[in-house]
Design an enzyme around this catalytic site. Sequence first.
Site, PDB file in Angstrom:
ATOM      1  N   CYS A 101      36.982  39.865   8.795  1.00  0.00           N
ATOM      2  CA  CYS A 101      35.527  39.876   8.933  1.00  0.00           C
ATOM      3  C   CYS A 101      34.892  40.660   7.780  1.00  0.00           C
ATOM      4  CB  CYS A 101      35.148  40.503  10.276  1.00  0.00           C
ATOM      5  SG  CYS A 101      33.377  40.814  10.419  1.00  0.00           S
ATOM      6  N   LYS A 122       2.227   4.589   1.457  1.00  0.00           N
ATOM      7  CA  LYS A 122       2.309   5.116   2.822  1.00  0.00           C
ATOM      8  C   LYS A 122       1.967   6.603   2.750  1.00  0.00           C
ATOM      9  CE  LYS A 122       5.127   5.034   6.949  1.00  0.00           C
ATOM     10  NZ  LYS A 122       5.108   6.445   7.305  1.00  0.00           N
ATOM     11  N   LYS A 180      10.840   3.375   3.178  1.00  0.00           N
ATOM     12  CA  LYS A 180      10.882   4.844   3.089  1.00  0.00           C
ATOM     13  C   LYS A 180      11.644   5.267   1.839  1.00  0.00           C
ATOM     14  CE  LYS A 180       9.030   6.293   7.055  1.00  0.00           C
ATOM     15  NZ  LYS A 180       9.744   6.885   8.145  1.00  0.00           N
ATOM     16  N   CYS A 211      34.610  36.377  14.247  1.00  0.00           N
ATOM     17  CA  CYS A 211      35.070  37.749  14.396  1.00  0.00           C
ATOM     18  C   CYS A 211      34.952  38.049  15.883  1.00  0.00           C
ATOM     19  CB  CYS A 211      34.174  38.677  13.584  1.00  0.00           C
ATOM     20  SG  CYS A 211      34.387  40.398  14.037  1.00  0.00           S
ATOM     21  N   GLU A 220       0.858  -1.205   0.000  1.00  0.00           N
ATOM     22  CA  GLU A 220       0.000   0.000   0.000  1.00  0.00           C
ATOM     23  C   GLU A 220       0.879   1.234   0.000  1.00  0.00           C
ATOM     24  OE1 GLU A 220      -2.206  -0.383   3.608  1.00  0.00           O
ATOM     25  OE2 GLU A 220      -3.488  -1.965   2.826  1.00  0.00           O
ATOM     26  N   CYS A 229      31.923  44.900  16.312  1.00  0.00           N
ATOM     27  CA  CYS A 229      31.609  44.575  14.912  1.00  0.00           C
ATOM     28  C   CYS A 229      30.140  44.895  14.611  1.00  0.00           C
ATOM     29  CB  CYS A 229      31.882  43.098  14.655  1.00  0.00           C
ATOM     30  SG  CYS A 229      31.235  42.517  13.085  1.00  0.00           S
ATOM     31  N   ASP A 261       1.366  10.317   3.598  1.00  0.00           N
ATOM     32  CA  ASP A 261       2.077  11.197   4.525  1.00  0.00           C
ATOM     33  C   ASP A 261       1.096  12.169   5.165  1.00  0.00           C
ATOM     34  OD1 ASP A 261       4.129  12.209   5.922  1.00  0.00           O
ATOM     35  OD2 ASP A 261       5.023  13.332   4.265  1.00  0.00           O
ATOM     36  N   TYR A 310      -6.946   2.247   6.208  1.00  0.00           N
ATOM     37  CA  TYR A 310      -6.092   1.127   5.830  1.00  0.00           C
ATOM     38  C   TYR A 310      -6.133  -0.057   6.796  1.00  0.00           C
ATOM     39  CZ  TYR A 310      -2.978   3.968   8.750  1.00  0.00           C
ATOM     40  OH  TYR A 310      -2.448   4.728   9.744  1.00  0.00           O
ATOM     41  N   CYS A 365      33.415  44.031   9.484  1.00  0.00           N
ATOM     42  CA  CYS A 365      34.194  45.090  10.146  1.00  0.00           C
ATOM     43  C   CYS A 365      35.671  45.075   9.781  1.00  0.00           C
ATOM     44  CB  CYS A 365      34.021  45.014  11.661  1.00  0.00           C
ATOM     45  SG  CYS A 365      34.880  43.609  12.387  1.00  0.00           S
TER      46      CYS A 365
HETATM   47  S1  IVH Z   1      -0.451   0.355   8.731  1.00  0.00           S
HETATM   48  C1  IVH Z   1       0.429  -1.333  13.164  1.00  0.00           C
HETATM   49  N1  IVH Z   1      -0.789   1.431   6.387  1.00  0.00           N
HETATM   50  O1  IVH Z   1       2.502   5.139   8.863  1.00  0.00           O
HETATM   51  C2  IVH Z   1       0.695  -0.158  12.308  1.00  0.00           C
HETATM   52  N2  IVH Z   1       0.167   2.765   8.092  1.00  0.00           N
HETATM   53  O2  IVH Z   1       4.651   4.122  11.295  1.00  0.00           O
HETATM   54  C3  IVH Z   1      -0.328  -0.063  11.226  1.00  0.00           C
HETATM   55  N3  IVH Z   1       0.627   5.067   7.401  1.00  0.00           N
HETATM   56  O3  IVH Z   1       1.370   5.645  12.083  1.00  0.00           O
HETATM   57  C4  IVH Z   1      -0.013   0.989  10.275  1.00  0.00           C
HETATM   58  N4  IVH Z   1      -0.113   4.890   5.343  1.00  0.00           N
HETATM   59  O4  IVH Z   1       0.090   6.754  10.267  1.00  0.00           O
HETATM   60  C5  IVH Z   1      -0.351   1.622   7.638  1.00  0.00           C
HETATM   61  N5  IVH Z   1      -1.202   2.253   4.256  1.00  0.00           N
HETATM   62  C6  IVH Z   1      -0.754   2.437   5.503  1.00  0.00           C
HETATM   63  C7  IVH Z   1      -0.256   3.684   5.940  1.00  0.00           C
HETATM   64  C8  IVH Z   1       0.210   3.798   7.248  1.00  0.00           C
HETATM   65  C9  IVH Z   1       0.425   5.705   6.242  1.00  0.00           C
HETATM   66  C10 IVH Z   1       1.248   5.683   8.611  1.00  0.00           C
HETATM   67  C11 IVH Z   1       0.477   5.476   9.869  1.00  0.00           C
HETATM   68  C12 IVH Z   1       1.409   4.934  10.894  1.00  0.00           C
HETATM   69  C13 IVH Z   1       2.740   5.089  10.241  1.00  0.00           C
HETATM   70  C14 IVH Z   1       3.585   3.877  10.503  1.00  0.00           C
END
Ligand code: IVH
Length: 667
Positions: free
Chosen positions: A404, A115, A310, A422, A113, A427, A117, A222, A407
């Site tokens: 400097c 992630k 990441k 300096c 999935e 200054c 932000d 999710y 000055c």
């Molecule tokens: S699953 C048991 N799925 O990422 C943990 N997390 O450090 C279940 N996040 O705090 C998290 N997209 O805020 C999951 N598709 C996704 C996500 C997701 C973003 C964030 C979530 C969590 C952090 C994980």
Amino acid sequence: MDRKDAEERVKELRQLLDKYGYYYYVLDQPLVPDSEYDEKMQELMKLEEEFPELQSNDSPTVRVGGPPLVAFEKVQHEIPMMSLGNAFNEQDLYDFDRRVRQVTGDDVQYTCELKIDGLAVSLSYENGSFIQGATRGDGTTGEDITSNLKTVGSIPLRLQKAADIEVRGEVFMPKRSFENLNKDKEQAGEMLFANPRNAAAGSLRQLDPKIAARRNLDIFLYAIADDKGMGLKTHHEAIAYMKELGFKTNPESQLCQSIEEVVEYVNSWVDRRNDLMYEIDGIVIKVDNLKQQQELGYTAKSPRWAIAYKFPAEEKITTLTGITLSVGRTGVVTPTAELKAVKVAGTTVQRASLHNEDLIREKDIKIGDQVVVKKAGDIIPEVVRVLDDLREGHEKDFEMPSECPACGSELVRLEKEVALRCINPQCPAQMQEGLIHFVSRDAMNIDGLGEKVIQQLFTHQLVAGIADLYKLEKEELLKLERMGEKSVQNLLNAIEASKQNSLEKLIFGLGIRFVGSKAARTLAEHFKTMEQLRNASYDDLLAIHEVGEKMADSIVSYFDKPEAAALLDELDALGVNMKYKGPKKAEAASDSIFNGKTIVLTGTLEKLTRKEAKEKIEAFGGKVTGSVSKSTDLLIAGADAGSKLTKAKEYGVEIWEEDRFLEEAEL
Ligand code: IVH
């Protein structure tokens, strides 16, 4: 319309509006024009107003935002909201797969999935109705942000089935909404949000849900907090079930048969992520089979069945057009790279600190080089490396000056330091930076003295140091650019008022190395007067719990300097208070800045209600009136302030934003 007909119609309108909302926010496929949605919403609002007994917590009308809160209540997460372990490269993913297969055997599938932000939230439904939403907090205790979450259009207020369920997901602000919000903030002269995640977090932490309602937040769900007893076998089934219930789930997820497929999926998003309407910071990989998840279990912080890959920080190539130098308050000379403007991770980068000469040598940076830049922690611009293969021969070495730049006195390298300094106490650059610090909010807090005005004061030689501030005259100030009668008077008043500050503000304002605002307060509390502090020995200082050797040393050598003694004597003679006035909260009303003042409140205050603000001002001896006139002393302006603000500006009334008020009232 009689009560019975009204009840019928309300039910009908709610069903319609829920359906329109679902198609618009969750499916992104509007069924009807906005005007029709608005019309129906108005009709429903009117009926609910006329028949208050028909109001309901899950009516679509609550989306406009309920009344402001005073504070968020705490919420216990019965099922903790955990975090995820990280993977930073392919090897980490293969290692994860190996650990998983040691427990599950080879028959394992992964759901990948995006992630998102944003901010993790938990949503609870009872009998299909949304009853509570909370932030993650520390994972065990979060905050109840239900009323803000109700304003998020894609969060269903009623589910398709009368289910009791708790789900988890990520609230985020789409890139476009973030840009528009910052544009508005820029126009209003307000602080900008650094990125969409901060903007989403800031919006969810508003005490006034009406503000959250204007912020265009969105969500992807999710996970089901506790999926036991639902007859589900896999994570992808759980997602499908949430979708059935009416939740918005992310369409980009993919079921992978092997870790190789996972790696392929991950790599496919490195570039594509920029095309999404929202920001992602990685990919989450989850073991798909729920029984296998259970077998794998959890560490103290995270599940063993999932990992977050990441993305590396975005890097861009640009030209380093020059290196400029600045002299800080403590005399440190810092080189800064001037860059050809380039967009990195959402914002334009034009400069990046190079910190010191050693770093320039280490990275072999020449003026004219092509360089790779990124934003460390996605915020602070940084030159990562030089592309020396692309050199064309015209690039020039940078020489750190031995004098400097401000000055002309010789720069020195103090023992064990990489920085060049300096050490001329006169200054002008240091003086200027020192004065900027002296007037800053945590120091003497002199309003109306921004960096530009201070620069002008120095160039016109109206000041050469701190004490000169208290000798400024009206006539001289009127000669400065963009300084009218009223602003000059306000400035002089603010300077005069600063003389009454309690000792800790002055101590911090002096800019003694290693003495931050907290230490300044400790010192003021302990010594009570500047005289006592000046006479304190190294041992006296060290005897204070919060003071260490470095700080004690720095304080003693500061007060040993004849310039420091001269400055403090002069400030004393000019009437600057040298005594500790005790904690602000206990201040008697008569000492308060609000005492005897006529104050007007306008716009939407975000952190407290009008009534609370009024009570606070009155407790401090101030008077709150409804309209701005010549006798108004102060206007406190919240968001969307209108004609009162314009009028206050016309009359030259002092204007504070809400934050300043909260600080002064110590709220
Ligand atoms: S699953 C048991 N799925 O990422 C943990 N997390 O450090 C279940 N996040 O705090 C998290 N997209 O805020 C999951 N598709 C996704 C996500 C997701 C973003 C964030 C979530 C969590 C952090 C994980």
